[in-house]
Design a protein around this motif. Structure first.
Motif, PDB file in Angstrom:
ATOM      1  N   PHE A  95       0.839  -1.010  -0.131  1.00 26.61           N
ATOM      2  CA  PHE A  95       0.804   0.064   0.082  1.00 26.61           C
ATOM      3  C   PHE A  95       0.607   0.993   0.329  1.00 26.61           C
ATOM      4  O   PHE A  95       1.343   1.402   0.991  1.00 26.61           O
ATOM      5  N   TYR A  99      -2.343   6.553  -1.264  1.00 21.01           N
ATOM      6  CA  TYR A  99      -3.485   6.211  -0.720  1.00 21.01           C
ATOM      7  C   TYR A  99      -3.989   5.602   0.676  1.00 21.01           C
ATOM      8  O   TYR A  99      -4.845   6.145   0.824  1.00 21.01           O
ATOM      9  N   ASP A 111     -12.398  -1.329   1.631  1.00 23.27           N
ATOM     10  CA  ASP A 111     -11.422  -1.428   0.260  1.00 23.27           C
ATOM     11  C   ASP A 111     -10.610  -3.199   0.563  1.00 23.27           C
ATOM     12  O   ASP A 111     -10.497  -3.685  -0.219  1.00 23.27           O
ATOM     13  N   ILE A 151      -7.326  -3.154  -4.829  1.00 19.59           N
ATOM     14  CA  ILE A 151      -7.067  -2.710  -4.476  1.00 19.59           C
ATOM     15  C   ILE A 151      -4.986  -3.250  -4.263  1.00 19.59           C
ATOM     16  O   ILE A 151      -4.053  -2.777  -4.126  1.00 19.59           O
TER      17      ILE A 151
END
Length: 185
Positions: A95, A99, A111, A151
């Motif tokens: 990640f 984000y 998500d 994602i």
């Protein structure tokens, strides 16, 4: 935290490379932290890690604290440590900061769990994960639907699984002990 199928895929690939380890003990150890009554204790979570997404998710695991309490790892503890390594690197590598800054923790969780639902079936088929692998783990984690863009891409997760399952844990432990903190391998 990574989902159970990601943890199992990593553990199974790690076990392929280390066939002398006790399969059941490593798998049980890998699943233990998320099945424990107190996830903060089983993950050695820093409870004062901050409220922003970055501090919150990236402070979930303390590898050094785990190693202070577990000097010599049996196969169960090795699986447990592999779980913690996975969670630490998952939030560091899967990640991006942008984000995490742009989304609330609640949106991030939505998500993330949407991604898990859409990755479980794919990961189970690709890494030969069956219900039998979920030793003492709730069966609802063995569910999924066809993959849909989310994602977490398949390529990202496959690369992550291969990377983490290839870590030389003995060298990594020495690096963590030397720095006395979470570091990348």
């Amino acid at each position: 935290m990574a989902c159970a199928t990601i943890h199992l895929a990593i553990a199974k690939k790690y076990l392929e490379k280390h066939p002398t380890l006790n399969y059941r003990d490593v798998i049980s150890g890998t699943l233990y932290p998320d099945a424990a009554d107190n996830n903060d204790e089983s993950h050695y979570t820093n409870l004062n890690r901050g409220n922003d997404n970055i501090s919150h998710v990236r402070g979930k695991v303390s590898l050094y604290s785990f190693l202070k309490n577990h000097k010599y790892l049996n196969d169960f503890e090795l699986g447990w440590f592999l779980h913690l390594i996975t969670d630490y690197l998952f939030f560091e590598e899967c990640f991006d900061t942008e984000y995490l800054l742009e989304n609330s923790y609640e949106q991030f969780c939505k998500d993330l769990y949407f991604a898990y639902i859409h990755l479980n079936l794919y990961l189970s088929e690709k890494y030969n994960i069956t219900k039998d692998d979920y030793i003492d783990y709730p069966s609802e984690y063995y569910s999924g639907v066809s993959y849909k863009e989310c994602i977490l891409s398949k390529d990202l997760i496959d690369t992550f699984i291969n990377r983490v399952s290839s870590i030389d844990i003995e060298k990594y432990i020495k690096k963590i002990q030397k720095t006395r903190s979470n570091v990348k391998p």
